[in-house]
Design a protein around this motif. Structure first.
Motif, PDB file in Angstrom:
ATOM      1  N   VAL A  62       0.840  -1.209   0.000  1.00 33.98           N
ATOM      2  CA  VAL A  62       0.000   0.000   0.000  1.00 33.98           C
ATOM      3  C   VAL A  62       0.873   1.257   0.000  1.00 33.98           C
ATOM      4  O   VAL A  62       2.065   1.213   0.305  1.00 33.98           O
ATOM      5  CB  VAL A  62      -0.937   0.030   1.220  1.00 33.98           C
ATOM      6  N   GLU A  63       0.221   2.350  -0.312  1.00 30.31           N
ATOM      7  CA  GLU A  63       0.957   3.617  -0.451  1.00 30.31           C
ATOM      8  C   GLU A  63       1.608   4.048   0.858  1.00 30.31           C
ATOM      9  O   GLU A  63       2.729   4.515   0.892  1.00 30.31           O
ATOM     10  CB  GLU A  63      -0.029   4.685  -0.933  1.00 30.31           C
ATOM     11  N   GLU A  64       0.881   3.910   1.941  1.00 29.51           N
ATOM     12  CA  GLU A  64       1.401   4.323   3.248  1.00 29.51           C
ATOM     13  C   GLU A  64       1.678   3.084   4.089  1.00 29.51           C
ATOM     14  O   GLU A  64       0.756   2.389   4.498  1.00 29.51           O
ATOM     15  CB  GLU A  64       0.393   5.222   3.961  1.00 29.51           C
ATOM     16  N   VAL A  65       2.935   2.844   4.348  1.00 32.39           N
ATOM     17  CA  VAL A  65       3.309   1.697   5.169  1.00 32.39           C
ATOM     18  C   VAL A  65       3.377   2.143   6.626  1.00 32.39           C
ATOM     19  O   VAL A  65       3.992   3.163   6.942  1.00 32.39           O
ATOM     20  CB  VAL A  65       4.676   1.138   4.714  1.00 32.39           C
ATOM     21  N   GLN A  66       2.730   1.394   7.469  1.00 31.11           N
ATOM     22  CA  GLN A  66       2.762   1.715   8.900  1.00 31.11           C
ATOM     23  C   GLN A  66       4.064   1.185   9.501  1.00 31.11           C
ATOM     24  O   GLN A  66       4.415   0.020   9.292  1.00 31.11           O
ATOM     25  CB  GLN A  66       1.569   1.074   9.613  1.00 31.11           C
ATOM     26  N   ILE A  67       4.710   2.049  10.251  1.00 30.80           N
ATOM     27  CA  ILE A  67       6.005   1.655  10.814  1.00 30.80           C
ATOM     28  C   ILE A  67       5.840   0.521  11.815  1.00 30.80           C
ATOM     29  O   ILE A  67       6.770  -0.252  12.074  1.00 30.80           O
ATOM     30  CB  ILE A  67       6.690   2.882  11.452  1.00 30.80           C
ATOM     31  N   LYS A  68       4.634   0.385  12.386  1.00 29.93           N
ATOM     32  CA  LYS A  68       4.431  -0.673  13.376  1.00 29.93           C
ATOM     33  C   LYS A  68       4.439  -2.066  12.743  1.00 29.93           C
ATOM     34  O   LYS A  68       4.542  -3.065  13.448  1.00 29.93           O
ATOM     35  CB  LYS A  68       3.132  -0.447  14.134  1.00 29.93           C
ATOM     36  N   GLU A  69       4.326  -2.114  11.435  1.00 27.50           N
ATOM     37  CA  GLU A  69       4.382  -3.401  10.741  1.00 27.50           C
ATOM     38  C   GLU A  69       5.793  -3.749  10.289  1.00 27.50           C
ATOM     39  O   GLU A  69       5.976  -4.686   9.524  1.00 27.50           O
ATOM     40  CB  GLU A  69       3.468  -3.367   9.508  1.00 27.50           C
ATOM     41  N   THR A  70       6.744  -2.994  10.750  1.00 29.55           N
ATOM     42  CA  THR A  70       8.105  -3.181  10.249  1.00 29.55           C
ATOM     43  C   THR A  70       9.073  -3.481  11.388  1.00 29.55           C
ATOM     44  O   THR A  70       8.716  -3.399  12.569  1.00 29.55           O
ATOM     45  CB  THR A  70       8.593  -1.924   9.515  1.00 29.55           C
ATOM     46  N   VAL A  71      10.283  -3.759  10.994  1.00 32.30           N
ATOM     47  CA  VAL A  71      11.330  -4.047  11.975  1.00 32.30           C
ATOM     48  C   VAL A  71      11.649  -2.808  12.800  1.00 32.30           C
ATOM     49  O   VAL A  71      12.079  -2.908  13.951  1.00 32.30           O
ATOM     50  CB  VAL A  71      12.597  -4.536  11.223  1.00 32.30           C
ATOM     51  N   LEU A  72      11.408  -1.644  12.228  1.00 33.16           N
ATOM     52  CA  LEU A  72      11.750  -0.409  12.932  1.00 33.16           C
ATOM     53  C   LEU A  72      10.835  -0.146  14.124  1.00 33.16           C
ATOM     54  O   LEU A  72      11.038   0.816  14.853  1.00 33.16           O
ATOM     55  CB  LEU A  72      11.693   0.788  11.973  1.00 33.16           C
ATOM     56  N   ASN A  73       9.839  -0.991  14.300  1.00 30.03           N
ATOM     57  CA  ASN A  73       8.974  -0.823  15.469  1.00 30.03           C
ATOM     58  C   ASN A  73       9.443  -1.663  16.655  1.00 30.03           C
ATOM     59  O   ASN A  73       8.868  -1.592  17.735  1.00 30.03           O
ATOM     60  CB  ASN A  73       7.535  -1.211  15.097  1.00 30.03           C
ATOM     61  N   ASP A  74      10.483  -2.434  16.451  1.00 30.27           N
ATOM     62  CA  ASP A  74      10.984  -3.257  17.564  1.00 30.27           C
ATOM     63  C   ASP A  74      11.430  -2.364  18.713  1.00 30.27           C
ATOM     64  O   ASP A  74      11.826  -1.215  18.507  1.00 30.27           O
ATOM     65  CB  ASP A  74      12.177  -4.097  17.089  1.00 30.27           C
ATOM     66  N   ASP A  75      11.362  -2.943  19.908  1.00 32.81           N
ATOM     67  CA  ASP A  75      11.803  -2.151  21.055  1.00 32.81           C
ATOM     68  C   ASP A  75      13.282  -1.816  20.971  1.00 32.81           C
ATOM     69  O   ASP A  75      13.709  -0.741  21.358  1.00 32.81           O
ATOM     70  CB  ASP A  75      11.526  -2.928  22.353  1.00 32.81           C
ATOM     71  N   ASP A  76      14.019  -2.767  20.483  1.00 35.15           N
ATOM     72  CA  ASP A  76      15.452  -2.525  20.392  1.00 35.15           C
ATOM     73  C   ASP A  76      15.970  -3.119  19.087  1.00 35.15           C
ATOM     74  O   ASP A  76      15.378  -4.059  18.552  1.00 35.15           O
ATOM     75  CB  ASP A  76      16.175  -3.137  21.582  1.00 35.15           C
ATOM     76  N   ILE A  77      17.038  -2.581  18.635  1.00 36.40           N
ATOM     77  CA  ILE A  77      17.623  -3.107  17.402  1.00 36.40           C
ATOM     78  C   ILE A  77      18.111  -4.538  17.669  1.00 36.40           C
ATOM     79  O   ILE A  77      18.664  -4.842  18.712  1.00 36.40           O
ATOM     80  CB  ILE A  77      18.767  -2.190  16.909  1.00 36.40           C
ATOM     81  N   GLY A  78      17.827  -5.389  16.733  1.00 39.83           N
ATOM     82  CA  GLY A  78      18.234  -6.771  16.893  1.00 39.83           C
ATOM     83  C   GLY A  78      17.141  -7.676  17.414  1.00 39.83           C
ATOM     84  O   GLY A  78      17.324  -8.882  17.531  1.00 39.83           O
ATOM     85  N   ASP A  79      15.985  -7.119  17.742  1.00 45.90           N
ATOM     86  CA  ASP A  79      14.895  -7.954  18.238  1.00 45.90           C
ATOM     87  C   ASP A  79      14.389  -8.917  17.168  1.00 45.90           C
ATOM     88  O   ASP A  79      14.153 -10.086  17.418  1.00 45.90           O
ATOM     89  CB  ASP A  79      13.738  -7.083  18.731  1.00 45.90           C
ATOM     90  N   SER A  80      14.188  -8.384  15.990  1.00 43.85           N
ATOM     91  CA  SER A  80      13.654  -9.204  14.893  1.00 43.85           C
ATOM     92  C   SER A  80      14.759  -9.846  14.077  1.00 43.85           C
ATOM     93  O   SER A  80      14.646 -10.977  13.633  1.00 43.85           O
ATOM     94  CB  SER A  80      12.793  -8.361  13.951  1.00 43.85           C
ATOM     95  N   CYS A  81      15.768  -9.082  13.848  1.00 44.09           N
ATOM     96  CA  CYS A  81      16.884  -9.606  13.058  1.00 44.09           C
ATOM     97  C   CYS A  81      18.170  -8.976  13.557  1.00 44.09           C
ATOM     98  O   CYS A  81      18.145  -7.939  14.223  1.00 44.09           O
ATOM     99  CB  CYS A  81      16.671  -9.322  11.575  1.00 44.09           C
ATOM    100  N   ARG A  82      19.238  -9.602  13.186  1.00 43.58           N
ATOM    101  CA  ARG A  82      20.533  -9.141  13.681  1.00 43.58           C
ATOM    102  C   ARG A  82      20.806  -7.703  13.238  1.00 43.58           C
ATOM    103  O   ARG A  82      20.448  -7.304  12.132  1.00 43.58           O
ATOM    104  CB  ARG A  82      21.634 -10.054  13.148  1.00 43.58           C
ATOM    105  N   GLU A  83      21.432  -6.984  14.131  1.00 46.75           N
ATOM    106  CA  GLU A  83      21.681  -5.560  13.871  1.00 46.75           C
ATOM    107  C   GLU A  83      22.474  -5.350  12.581  1.00 46.75           C
ATOM    108  O   GLU A  83      22.122  -4.534  11.739  1.00 46.75           O
ATOM    109  CB  GLU A  83      22.429  -4.970  15.067  1.00 46.75           C
ATOM    110  N   ASP A  84      23.509  -6.137  12.447  1.00 47.63           N
ATOM    111  CA  ASP A  84      24.362  -5.963  11.283  1.00 47.63           C
ATOM    112  C   ASP A  84      23.623  -6.345   9.992  1.00 47.63           C
ATOM    113  O   ASP A  84      23.806  -5.718   8.951  1.00 47.63           O
ATOM    114  CB  ASP A  84      25.618  -6.834  11.441  1.00 47.63           C
ATOM    115  N   PHE A  85      22.772  -7.363  10.116  1.00 46.47           N
ATOM    116  CA  PHE A  85      21.999  -7.791   8.943  1.00 46.47           C
ATOM    117  C   PHE A  85      21.036  -6.687   8.513  1.00 46.47           C
ATOM    118  O   PHE A  85      20.921  -6.367   7.315  1.00 46.47           O
ATOM    119  CB  PHE A  85      21.239  -9.074   9.288  1.00 46.47           C
ATOM    120  N   LEU A  86      20.375  -6.091   9.482  1.00 46.22           N
ATOM    121  CA  LEU A  86      19.435  -5.014   9.161  1.00 46.22           C
ATOM    122  C   LEU A  86      20.167  -3.838   8.526  1.00 46.22           C
ATOM    123  O   LEU A  86      19.705  -3.249   7.532  1.00 46.22           O
ATOM    124  CB  LEU A  86      18.704  -4.576  10.437  1.00 46.22           C
TER     125      LEU A  86
END
Lengths: 492, 895
Positions: A188-212
């Motif tokens: 969709v045209e407007e992506v909600q940030i809450k549906e993305t990795v950037l909504n994690d509490d901390d970097i590395g929660d969903s995927c490795r920091e370096d990978f992201l």
């Protein structure tokens, strides 16, 4: 009685294509200018639907209409002109590619058109370039088939004439499937940030920091063009949405999520697309299609957290042009041989091993073959940047679940776009808008604070999107591979 | 280009926008190409089964096509206009946007389509009015003809004595029948037009302007003459009938090639035609230029709309507010009148601005420091009147008077004092807003004038901190939020309890933290903060602390932080502006010799230096530069336009209108190359310290102001922080509003007052002397501005430099945003954590997370404070800020 009446106009041949899901397309048509009868429709392709928006007669009328003004056509030989109609009275939009060609021994003007309902205008416009690029390449190849017919004799003419329709059917079907899949799974045209990795509490929660970091950095370095591959559709789609955050709304609409019910094929021209591996844990990425993408691609595997990228934009375009030319030359050569079956030629090179190495088919000429066999088109991300690194370090300092991160992301993107625009302007100033060669890359890097190679790659990729051909212009007419380019950069 | 498919000559171009756009482009050929096919498929005439001609109001068609050979591509908007004389009553037209870049047209298709649709709708509305007018006239002619024929038939009938009709009578009867049929047809057409127009006007989101009904224009107001049922209003019709003299007409129209078709202008109502051309002109301008710049601008607009919380600082608010305005207008909102014109008038008037300087009821908020209150005539506030009233020949007397008054000013000689002048709630208001309850016209209220001329005088306040505010407005709430200081001590230390207490008092008029907390609580209850400026709720605890729901608790922390430097370092003696010399380019820590000048000495030295100003030699060069600068825009005179007219608003939004950014960047580039101390000057501005540019020549000062204007952050309060040219003495409240001021240096009593005021506040401001090319300001150590203002830069054009700086400022804003809203940064994690450790955490954050060293952190802290205040204290909430000063040693730089 019957002999006194004029013969009835033969019905236009039509092929119905069965598609999964809803198709936004009404029809595709192939029309030509008959020197006696005027514009005529040769063939109609339509999705197999119960409800018909337009009758065949109306489709024929519209297709003819697109050719009506082309009696004045005075294009250069080989030119393919694009016409785009929004006919409110008929409630349709038509994309028509007009070209000259030889068929049945006559040189004439042809039109390959796609018809959509007017309500799909906002859906279609972001996909216009993809559609036109695909149709353009179809026409290039189709024109060769039409040309070959002229050199044949007798009964062969008819067979080959039919084969053009067959050829077009095989090529137009994927285009229809692309539209259908985009309708169902387009981002969709407007992506909600809450549906993305950037909504994690901390970097590395969903995927490795370096990978992201690598994924986003490479995604930006390849002009926002990425393929996300994995086994878990949720994981894949989360990464797809994350990468889409860094695109414009129109580019997001030109991106596609993974289909959990069945994997899509790779489609060149989409910015981000999610693809699922098969049961064996592999995905065949077609080399030919990858090469036809307008921008280089980043390959992201969310299962094994690997990020690979193609060569920079200017190098990719150079390779692409060579590959396309080679393909057409080979097609021309093969088509002259009587025993060649078109489908074999077209699709035999669509194998791409999951280990990301190129599988070269025998069609590629020797001089180009050596180039591709010695290289892996996907390489590790070489250039590390500070822009994305600091962005990721900083954005997770802000509390999630609020609009703070969206604002910070908007600021980051604004910085990128402004930097890219400044680069363009700087180069315009230095070269007097292209009148002089650009010689002071070192100054550019110093003046605009782009001394880190990764940062320069990101900004140059963005600038390339805004001003196509910019990167190639900087390095002049000579072609550099990435390694050579790096040498040049270092020497400046 | 507007083109027509003429029924007589075929496709033909009618006009282009702009007029001179033809060049070598073959318009005739291109018209032929784009108009050769009727893409509207309109049907007009007698449809099967109907007896009368039926108008078909077709929708516009849009086509994108090109001529690859010619390299011309076009967006073509096809429309149909109506003409009574035309075949089938229709005239096919098209409006085309022609470009050499096909990509541009497709990328901007939606925008082009929208704009052309608006223009087309305007043109068609005007055409319907004109068409209806033509129909009415025609009907009158036909009725008149019918009457004539009827009379003639009657005569024929009466003269028929033989019992049968003659051929003439039959012909007349046929003609009469024909006319009657025509009347019915035309009435039907008229009804169709009016019904459609009425329907369109109900559907239209905009309210189209209807010109006044003029008796000379019978076609005017036709669309309004329709009753709700769609029938013609008889009253209007009959009224118009009287203004037109009908003539006898033949039912048979002229041959196709004999008749003269109307021009486009004749086909359309004049008002709407003019509007259409204006819209097309604007359209052409808005889509002019490379597509990459158009795209970037659109992307920027979208991104800026998401970050209003910071974009007020440096962005040109006009751009996206205009878009919003356009969007609102599309939805039927009417533009509101500009409110700041009035306030601007007030600001521009120096005399009126002095109304605000009502120091008469100031009292010290620092109870421990006795402040002797005296009354005296405020020269600053009335100097203008004095100067006007004193004849020129009595100049010496005036100077004497000023000398005396200058000597009487205690604050001038209070070199060893720390002075914090708090502005109070009410005094800025008379400046920036005229209220009914407080008229600002002094001439009407002489007693008010007299009262306002009385000021306080602090005669002996050495080593003190003073907060001045009016008695009636000593409301702690007004002093709660404060703009941060621009000035920091180099060696912050806290070891003086008394001064520490003073400092806290100075920043907040609370006698104890409990009071502050109590008040804060009260404030929260009475003034709940609404987060209306964000699409989603922002965690206000990020900038004010999550643990505490009271955001004011963070303020004492900030106060401590900002005023750390006030305590131990004694105030540096302020140098006379006029006495800056190359030998002074060291810190002033131990120097005080030059600062003991009395006012007359200052004045004398000022006069002496003015007589030897080097600026005279540069004036020619400067004029040439100005000329060359203005040559960049032939159509716009920069210098003249840049000078704010008293009648025009100079709000931040109007600071850099449109294309003048280029000129601004050019001047900035010139400044950083010419002035080695450019970084220090920029640092002053970015860290919130007011920078005053002093000079004799207005053009030279304005050029410097212009060059520096892009570095001045807005406060977000709707006030312009830049004052280009001031000829009156500065007051303390000016320093709150204006962060970049151009001050006139002149040998006159007024001039001496100006310099006097500068000397008075020289410890709180940076002073750039354009005549001596020197700068007195705090030193700068950092990287941020070094990147921003590197004199070795190879950037060639001002516009490029502007973009570069804009980009860097965006990055700084982003850092400031992060610093402001960073989670758990500004408050103790638990109750045991001391303020020092919190401050230390913040410093570490600046250093390690944001990569800011030395003075760069101060810039981000200042911007963060502006963001916080803008976020928490929107102007609509009616809260005012306190002006705060702190000391930091200055250096003198000279080229």
């Amino acid at each position: 009685m019957s002999s006194s009446c004029p013969p009835q106009s033969p019905a236009v041949a039509k092929t119905e294509i069965l598609l999964d899901g809803e198709s936004p397309l009404v029809a595709a048509t192939f029309a030509y200018w008959d020197n006696i009868l005027g514009p005529r429709v040769r063939h109609i392709w339509a999705p197999k639907n119960e409800q018909m928006l337009l009758s065949d007669g109306e489709i024929t009328f519209l297709a003819n209409h697109t050719l009506n003004g082309e009696i004045l056509r005075s294009a250069k030989s080989g030119a393919i002109d694009v016409k785009f109609f929004v006919l409110a009275e008929k409630g349709v939009i038509i994309v028509s590619l007009i070209f000259d060609g030889n068929m049945n021994g006559d040189r004439s003007t042809y039109a390959l058109s796609v018809i959509l309902p007017q309500s799909e205008l906002s859906f279609y416009l972001p996909l216009h370039r993809v559609c036109v690029d695909r149709l353009t390449h179809i026409i290039r190849k189709g024109r060769i088939w039409m040309y070959k017919v002229m050199n044949r004799q007798g009964s062969v003419l008819k067979i080959i004439g039919q084969s053009i329709i067959s050829f077009l059917t095989t090529e137009i079907t994927p285009v229809m499937e692309l539209f259908s899949s985009m309708k169902a799974y387009g981002v969709v045209e407007e992506v909600q940030i809450k549906e993305t990795v950037l909504n994690d509490d901390d970097i590395g929660d969903s995927c490795r920091e370096d990978f992201l970091h690598k994924a986003i950095s490479s995604h930006l370095q390849t002009c926002g063009c990425s393929v996300v591959i994995g086994s878990n559709p949720d994981k894949v789609n989360k990464m797809v949405r994350t990468l889409c955050l860094f695109l414009t709304p129109a580019e997001r609409q030109c991106s596609r999520l993974a289909n959990a019910n069945g994997s899509f094929r790779y489609d060149p021209g989409l910015f981000v697309q999610g693809l699922l591996k098969d049961a064996t844990g592999s995905f065949v990425l077609p080399f030919r299609q990858i090469m036809y993408a307008p921008y280089p691609t980043t390959h992201i595997d969310v299962d094994v957290n690997t990020v690979k990228q193609m060569a920079p934009c200017h190098e990719h375009i150079y390779n692409q042009q060579h590959y396309m030319t080679s393909e057409l030359i080979v097609l021309q050569k093969i088509a002259s041989e009587d025993d060649m079956i078109p489908d074999t030629v077209i699709h035999m090179d669509e194998s791409f091993t999951p280990n990301l190495y190129v599988c070269i088919c025998y069609l590629v000429p020797n001089y180009f073959l050596s180039y591709f066999t010695n290289r892996n088109i996907f390489q590790d991300v070489m250039h590390r940047d500070t822009l994305v690194k600091s962005f990721l370090d900083q954005i997770f300092q802000l509390k999630s679940g609020l609009s703070l991160r969206s604002i910070f992301l908007a600021q980051f993107l604004l910085v990128l776009y402004r930097k890219a625009q400044t680069v363009i302007k700087y180069i315009e100033d230095e070269t007097q808008k292209g009148k002089k060669p650009f010689k002071s890359l070192r100054n550019l890097k110093t003046d605009l604070d782009l001394t880190v190679e990764g940062d320069l790659s990101i900004i140059m990729a963005l600038a390339e999107k805004l001003k196509p051909g910019l990167h190639s212009f900087i390095f002049g007419k000579s072609f550099y591979t990435s390694v050579q380019e790096r040498d040049v950069l270092m020497s400046l | 280009m507007i083109s027509e498919f003429s029924e007589q000559v075929g496709p033909q171009p009618l006009l282009t926008v702009p007029d001179h756009a033809r060049l070598n482009f073959d318009l005739n050929y291109f018209s032929l190409r784009i108009m050769s096919v009727d893409y509207q498929a309109s049907f007009v005439g007698h449809p099967p089964g109907t007896g009368y001609p039926k108008l078909n109001f077709v929708e516009d068609s849009k086509v994108v096509l090109g001529d690859s050979k010619e390299g011309a591509f076009a967006y073509v908007h096809h429309l149909t206009l109506y003409d009574l004389e035309a075949r089938g009553f229709v005239r096919p037209f098209c409006m085309a946007y022609i470009s050499a870049d096909e990509n541009k047209i497709m990328l901007q298709f939606q925008e082009l389509s929208h704009e052309f649709s608006r223009a087309s709708e305007c043109l068609k509305t005007g055409n319907r009015k004109a068409f209806a007018g033509e129909l009415e006239k025609k009907l009158q002619d036909l009725e008149y003809t019918r009457n004539v024929l009827h009379n003639e038939t009657e005569i024929q009938k009466n003269s028929n004595e033989k019992g049968y009709y003659t051929s003439v009578a039959i012909e007349k009867a046929n003609e009469l029948a024909n006319v009657e049929r025509c009347i019915i047809e035309h009435q039907d057409l008229l009804m169709q037009v009016r019904t459609y127009s009425h329907k369109k006007s109900r559907e239209a989101s905009y309210v189209s302007y209807e010109p006044d009904c003029d008796a000379e224009q019978p076609e005017v107001g036709l669309e309004q003459s329709l009753d709700p049922g769609g029938l013609p209003a008889k009253a209007n019709w009959s009224n118009r009938r009287s203004t037109y003299t009908p003539k006898f007409t033949r039912a048979k129209s002229a041959k196709c090639f004999e008749k003269k078709l109307k021009t486009l202008e004749e086909l359309c109502d004049v008002y709407f035609f003019t509007q259409t051309l204006e819209q097309l002109g604007n359209l052409e301008k808005s889509f002019r230029g490379d597509v990459c710049y158009l795209l970037t601008r659109q992307i920027e607009m979208k991104l800026l709309q998401q970050q209003r919380i910071t974009s007020f600082l440096f962005e040109d608010c006009v751009a996206f507010s205009d878009e919003e305005q356009t969007e609102k207008q599309r939805h039927g909102y009417k533009p509101l009148p500009s409110h700041n014109i009035l306030s601007q008038n007030v600001v521009e008037d120096p005399c009126e601005s002095n109304v605000a300087a009502s120091f008469e009821s100031y009292k010290s908020c620092v109870e421990s420091v006795p402040i002797k209150m005296e009354q005296q005539v405020n020269i600053e506030s009335c100097h203008q009147a004095v100067a006007d009233s004193i004849p020129c020949k009595n100049l010496q007397a005036t100077l004497d008077l000023l000398d005396i008054e200058g000597k009487e000013k205690g604050s001038i000689s209070s070199g060893e004092s720390i002075e914090v002048l708090g502005t109070e709630k009410s005094w800025p208001n008379p400046i920036f807003a005229k209220s009914e309850s407080q008229p600002s016209l002094q001439c009407q209220y002489p007693e008010v004038v007299k009262r306002k001329l009385v000021v306080t005088k602090r005669t002996n306040s050495e080593d003190s901190i003073e907060v001045l505010c009016t008695t009636e407005s000593l409301i702690p709430e007004d002093l709660k939020a404060s703009y941060p200081s621009a000035i920091y001590e180099e060696e912050p230390a806290v070891n003086n309890v008394e001064e520490c207490g003073l400092r806290a008092d100075a920043m907040q008029p609370f006698t104890s933290p409990q009071d502050a907390n109590e008040f804060s609580n009260t404030n929260i209850i009475s003034n709940p903060v609404t987060l209306s400026n964000l699409p989603e709720p922002v965690d206000s605890s990020c900038c004010t602390g999550k643990e505490s729901p009271i955001f004011t608790e963070s303020r004492p922390t900030l106060v401590t932080e900002y005023s750390d430097g006030i305590i131990n370092v004694p105030p540096q003696r302020s140098k006379s502006v006029d006495k800056i010399s190359p030998g002074d380019s060291v810190t002033q820590g131990g120097e005080n010799g030059l600062t003991n000048l009395t006012a007359d000495q200052v004045l004398t030295s000022c006069e002496r230096e003015d007589s030897n100003l080097p600026g005279n030699g540069e004036s020619g060069q400067l004029l040439l530069e100005d000329y060359l600068d203005s040559m960049s825009y032939i159509s716009t005179s920069w210098c003249s336009d840049r000078t704010p007219s008293p009648a025009l608003p100079t709000s931040p939004a109007k600071r850099l209108p449109g294309k003048r950014k280029k000129q601004c960047g050019k001047n900035a580039l010139w400044f950083i190359r010419q002035y080695s101390f450019a970084q220090q000057a920029i640092f002053s501005l970015l860290s919130g310290r007011t920078l005053v540019v002093v000079g004799e020549q207005e053009g030279k000062v304005k050029k410097l102001i212009h060059a520096l204007s892009m570095f001045v952050p807005n406060s977000g309060r709707g006030e312009d922080p830049i004052k280009q040219w001031v000829t009156f003495p500065l007051h303390i409240h000016h320093l709150q509003t204006w962060k970049l001021i151009g001050v006139q240096r002149i040998v006159s009593p007024v001039g001496s007052s100006v310099l006097h005021s500068l000397n008075r506040y020289s410890r709180y401001i940076s002073i750039l002397d354009s005549d001596n090319k020197s700068l007195r300001c705090p030193p700068y150590r950092g990287l941020l501005i070094t990147r921003m203002a590197d004199h070795r830069t190879q950037i060639k054009r001002g516009s490029t430099y502007y973009m570069h700086v804009n980009n860097l400022l965006t990055r700084v804003c982003s850092k400031a945003f992060l610093y402001t809203f960073c989670h758990h940064l500004h408050l103790p994690i638990d109750g045991r954590e001391s303020e020092e450790s919190v401050a230390c955490r913040r410093l570490n954050f600046l250093k390690h997370h944001l990569g800011l060293m030395n003075d760069d952190g101060k810039i981000v802290q200042y911007l963060a404070e502006l963001i916080k205040l803008h976020y928490l204290h929107e102007p609509a909430k009616g809260l005012n800020q306190v002006l705060r000063f702190a000391y930091v040693s200055s250096i003198v730089c000279k080229i």
